[in-house]
Design an enzyme around this catalytic site. Structure first.
Site, PDB file in Angstrom:
ATOM      1  N   TRP A  63      59.078  55.080   2.485  1.00  0.00           N
ATOM      2  CA  TRP A  63      60.322  54.485   1.990  1.00  0.00           C
ATOM      3  C   TRP A  63      61.510  55.333   2.404  1.00  0.00           C
ATOM      4  CZ3 TRP A  63      60.753  54.934  -4.104  1.00  0.00           C
ATOM      5  CH2 TRP A  63      60.300  56.180  -4.530  1.00  0.00           C
ATOM      6  N   ASN A  64      62.697  54.702   2.324  1.00  0.00           N
ATOM      7  CA  ASN A  64      63.927  55.347   2.782  1.00  0.00           C
ATOM      8  C   ASN A  64      65.025  55.226   1.735  1.00  0.00           C
ATOM      9  OD1 ASN A  64      63.075  55.736   5.668  1.00  0.00           O
ATOM     10  ND2 ASN A  64      63.019  53.501   5.608  1.00  0.00           N
ATOM     11  N   HIS A  71      80.857  46.294   3.577  1.00  0.00           N
ATOM     12  CA  HIS A  71      81.202  45.364   4.664  1.00  0.00           C
ATOM     13  C   HIS A  71      80.633  45.866   5.979  1.00  0.00           C
ATOM     14  CE1 HIS A  71      84.031  43.019   2.103  1.00  0.00           C
ATOM     15  NE2 HIS A  71      83.864  44.110   1.388  1.00  0.00           N
ATOM     16  N   HIS A  75      77.513  40.416   6.899  1.00  0.00           N
ATOM     17  CA  HIS A  75      77.836  40.630   5.489  1.00  0.00           C
ATOM     18  C   HIS A  75      78.687  39.517   4.910  1.00  0.00           C
ATOM     19  CE1 HIS A  75      81.582  42.409   7.182  1.00  0.00           C
ATOM     20  NE2 HIS A  75      82.122  42.059   6.026  1.00  0.00           N
ATOM     21  N   ASP A  77      81.790  38.401   2.272  1.00  0.00           N
ATOM     22  CA  ASP A  77      83.047  38.808   1.639  1.00  0.00           C
ATOM     23  C   ASP A  77      83.254  37.966   0.380  1.00  0.00           C
ATOM     24  OD1 ASP A  77      83.528  40.386   3.887  1.00  0.00           O
ATOM     25  OD2 ASP A  77      85.274  39.263   4.571  1.00  0.00           O
ATOM     26  N   HIS A  81      87.388  40.817  -2.830  1.00  0.00           N
ATOM     27  CA  HIS A  81      87.653  41.725  -1.704  1.00  0.00           C
ATOM     28  C   HIS A  81      89.150  41.828  -1.421  1.00  0.00           C
ATOM     29  CE1 HIS A  81      87.321  43.812   2.039  1.00  0.00           C
ATOM     30  NE2 HIS A  81      87.409  42.770   2.828  1.00  0.00           N
ATOM     31  N   HIS A 210      91.348  36.586   5.357  1.00  0.00           N
ATOM     32  CA  HIS A 210      91.050  37.270   4.096  1.00  0.00           C
ATOM     33  C   HIS A 210      92.021  36.816   2.994  1.00  0.00           C
ATOM     34  CE1 HIS A 210      88.784  39.999   6.754  1.00  0.00           C
ATOM     35  NE2 HIS A 210      88.149  40.383   5.675  1.00  0.00           N
TER      36      HIS A 210
HETATM   37  C1  23J Z   1      89.337  45.619   4.893  1.00  0.00           C
HETATM   38  C2  23J Z   1      90.574  45.516   5.475  1.00  0.00           C
HETATM   39  C3  23J Z   1      90.768  44.680   6.540  1.00  0.00           C
HETATM   40  C4  23J Z   1      89.706  43.950   7.032  1.00  0.00           C
HETATM   41  C5  23J Z   1      88.419  44.042   6.452  1.00  0.00           C
HETATM   42  C6  23J Z   1      88.255  44.894   5.392  1.00  0.00           C
HETATM   43  C7  23J Z   1      87.268  43.242   6.964  1.00  0.00           C
HETATM   44  O1  23J Z   1      87.303  42.694   8.008  1.00  0.00           O
HETATM   45  C8  23J Z   1      86.072  42.999   6.144  1.00  0.00           C
HETATM   46  O2  23J Z   1      84.955  43.328   6.547  1.00  0.00           O
HETATM   47  O3  23J Z   1      86.201  42.392   5.095  1.00  0.00           O
HETATM   48  S1  23J Z   1      89.941  42.885   8.384  1.00  0.00           S
HETATM   49 MN    MN Z   2      84.075  41.986   5.066  1.00  0.00          MN
END
Ligand code: 23J
Ligand code: MN
Length: 262
Positions: A63-64, A71, A75, A77, A81, A210
């Site tokens: 195991w690890n 992120h 992944h 979001d 976030h 986002h």
């Molecule tokens: C934090 C700030 C800007 C960005 C991101 C995260 C991501 O792309 C992310 O993985 O959610 S652009």
């Molecule tokens: Mn992300």
């Protein structure tokens, strides 16, 4: 007697009538992670540390420990976030209703355009012409932008960072409110390291995918692959983040169910 719905599903998967397409990138030390300007905090890359491997540290078990930013790699979001999504009540990885982790996908192929222009932005007009061909994007669907970007295997080709920032395709700023409000999608998925375009820090608003998606309580999926194996419509995605309490996202295994043989 007619087989139960679940038995029908399992029979179809067993016989190949429904295929499972893995949209997930391998998660390893070399997995590329997003690079923000140095004045912002940085996400740590994936790391694996062996605890034991059938040895003096554990004679019968391997195991690890692993560590990484939320992120990292393929992944999810969550709305929390982004500051625009911070006040929704079920906006984190542990509180999002589990039903929302299973949803149909619309896949928009722009790989031809992206091959010529790494800064390609998908517009409302292009989505409307996709809808003329394939039908309207139904509420609760993922919209996945098939760019071919996951074919870029080295971290430097994948991140594609120049002196003026990253050059990676994404949604046009005007497309995000269209999808979130007029189509009521569940979220946006891309093959790039994040859901926004590489130059999106310059857009108005900055990082519109986002900002707009999470501001409408919608999700993101980044670093997807194998989108070329999906039909434009009809696939069903299973994309569930780890149940991190208060988490903003997590690496996840994204699977697509596709009807019909390859
Ligand atoms: C934090 C700030 C800007 C960005 C991101 C995260 C991501 O792309 C992310 O993985 O959610 S652009
Ligand atoms: Mn992300």
């Amino acid at each position: 007697m007619e087989a139960s719905l679940l038995a029908q599903l399992l029979n179809a998967i067993g016989s190949g009538g429904i295929r499972i397409v893995d949209l997930t990138q391998p998660l390893e030390t070399g997995t590329p992670i997003i690079q923000l300007p140095p004045d912002f905090g940085a996400s740590k890359p994936f790391r694996l540390e062996e605890i034991s491997r059938y040895d003096s540290r554990g004679p019968a078990w391997y195991w690890n420990n692993f560590s990484c930013g939320e992120h990292t790699g393929t992944h999810f979001d969550a709305p929390i976030h982004w500051v625009t999504g911070k006040d929704y009540s079920q906006n984190a990885t542990d509180t999002i209703a589990a039903e929302r982790f299973i949803a149909p996908a619309c896949v928009i192929d722009v790989s031809r355009q992206v091959a010529k222009d790494p800064d390609f932005l998908l517009t409302v007009q292009q989505v409307e012409s996709w809808e003329k061909q394939h039908g309207r994007i139904e509420a609760g669907s993922w919209v996945l932008m098939h760019t071919g970007w996951s074919k870029r295997k080295s971290a430097s080709d994948f991140l594609n960072i120049g002196e003026d920032g990253a050059h990676v395709p994404g949604p046009h700023p005007d497309l995000v409110p269209f999808l979130a409000k007029e189509r009521d999608v569940v979220g946006w998925g891309s093959e790039g390291v994040g859901t926004d375009a590489g130059q999106a820090f310059r857009f108005n608003p900055p990082f519109p995918c986002h900002s707009g998606m999470h501001g409408s309580n919608k999700f993101g999926l980044a670093s997807l692959t194998n989108l070329d194996k999906l039909p434009p419509k009809g696939a069903v995605l299973i994309a569930a983040p780890l149940k991190i309490v208060g988490g903003s996202g997590s690496p996840c295994r994204v699977l697509a169910l596709v009807q019909g043989r390859a």
